[in-house]
Design an enzyme around this catalytic site. Structure first.
Site, PDB file in Angstrom:
ATOM      1  N   ASP A 189       0.816  -1.218   0.000  1.00 37.98           N
ATOM      2  CA  ASP A 189       0.000   0.000   0.000  1.00 37.98           C
ATOM      3  C   ASP A 189       0.851   1.270   0.000  1.00 37.98           C
ATOM      4  OD1 ASP A 189      -2.467   1.367   0.056  1.00 37.98           O
ATOM      5  OD2 ASP A 189      -2.441   1.529   2.232  1.00 37.98           O
ATOM      6  N   SER A 197      -7.558   5.498  -0.843  1.00 36.29           N
ATOM      7  CA  SER A 197      -7.616   4.122  -1.344  1.00 36.29           C
ATOM      8  C   SER A 197      -9.047   3.617  -1.222  1.00 36.29           C
ATOM      9  CB  SER A 197      -6.692   3.223  -0.520  1.00 36.29           C
ATOM     10  OG  SER A 197      -5.374   3.723  -0.513  1.00 36.29           O
ATOM     11  N   GLN A 255      -4.674  -1.659  -7.139  1.00 37.90           N
ATOM     12  CA  GLN A 255      -5.418  -0.782  -6.227  1.00 37.90           C
ATOM     13  C   GLN A 255      -6.211   0.238  -7.027  1.00 37.90           C
ATOM     14  OE1 GLN A 255      -3.731   2.619  -3.582  1.00 37.90           O
ATOM     15  NE2 GLN A 255      -3.874   0.832  -2.213  1.00 37.90           N
TER      16      GLN A 255
END
Length: 303
Positions: free
Chosen positions: A220, A244, A294
């Site tokens: 991440d 996100s 993502q």
């Protein structure tokens, strides 16, 4: 979950893994069957890092499956901002245990509300056909400067951000080339690409699940910011709103998070207030050990 891996936090605010590194982060207290609790990570209010919550959710899921079943994929959704001053409760639901695969659903809650939801799948190791298309293409980490060295050679906000980044996460990070964020700070536009080496600053136990959790945390880091490099701006600027939305990792080969891994990142698309970013993690031998995807919210803020 609001993205905060590229925006400096107030001083002395360890909102990532904390001063104890990954080992401290990966401590869960078992409660009734299928429930786990992680303690607060800071006494100073601030948003939680999404990768840290995802890593803990995977750890909770992994504690409910046989150790011979290794994680092979996770899919998560960031639902609300996390709070580093509050404990996090993880509820694990066994979805299926088959002959080779196990699936778990995890919900992370704070203050009585869900902040993150994860589905994790585990697989018994098998032999099969093998190939790999992407190839490792980057200088060796020993040839690259540390964040501290780059910070010493920088000035102003760039130096502040680099020093903050070095303290923010429990990793030694070395950019393979100029960081796109630093280029954006100079008003430059770059292709939506980024590479950096990473490894845990402290040793991680010889447990495959712990290393999978460490890779989940790292997956991440800085990923969403690649989408802004063609536009000459960065996360944290007044005209940018970023968060996100959902996150996926596929684990291909066993790897240690306390040994060097290259994170090769790109943003393949942006539009309609969203963006899609992808990443590949390679080990020193050039094996593709994980693939990341993502989707994030990426909006212009108009005053």
């Amino acid at each position: 979950m609001p993205l905060d891996d590229e925006r400096p936090a107030p001083p002395q605010q360890p909102t990532g893994a904390g001063s104890g590194g990954l080992a401290e982060l990966l401590r869960l207290e078992a409660a009734p069957p299928g429930r786990f609790r992680a303690g607060p990570r800071s006494a100073v209010p601030g948003p939680a890092f999404g990768g840290a919550v995802a890593a803990q959710a995977l750890l909770a899921a992994g504690r409910t499956v046989p150790p011979e079943r290794a994680v092979h994929s996770i899919h998560g959704h960031f639902l609300r901002p996390g709070d580093v001053t509050a404990p996090t409760d993880f509820s694990v639901t066994p979805v299926r245990d088959g002959g080779s695969y196990s699936t778990r659903s995890v919900v992370a809650e704070q203050h009585g509300a869900a902040v993150f939801a994860l589905t994790a799948s585990f697989h018994v190791t098998e032999e099969g056909w093998a190939h790999q298309l992407p190839q490792l293409d980057a200088p060796a980490p020993e040839e690259l400067p540390t964040l501290e060295e780059v910070a010493d050679a920088s000035e102003g906000p760039a130096r502040e951000w680099l020093r903050w980044l070095a303290q923010r996460h429990p990793f030694d990070i070395r950019f393979a080339g100029d960081s796109p964020r630093l280029a954006a700070a100079r008003g430059e536009r770059r292709p939506p690409l980024q590479q950096f080496w990473l490894r845990s600053r402290t040793p991680v136990p010889d447990e495959p699940l712990a290393h999978g959790c460490g890779i989940t945390y790292a997956s991440d880091m800085l990923l969403l910011g690649t989408a802004l490099t063609p536009h000459g701006t960065m996360i944290g600027e007044p005209g940018v709103a970023a968060a996100s939305l959902d996150h996926a990792v596929w684990f291909h080969e066993p790897a240690r998070i306390d040994q060097w891994l290259l994170f090769d990142q790109e943003s393949s698309w942006a539009g309609r207030g969203r963006t899609l970013c992808r990443g590949r993690l390679f080990d020193r031998a050039g094996r593709l050990v994980a693939t990341v995807a993502q989707e994030g919210m990426l909006r212009r803020r108009f005053r």
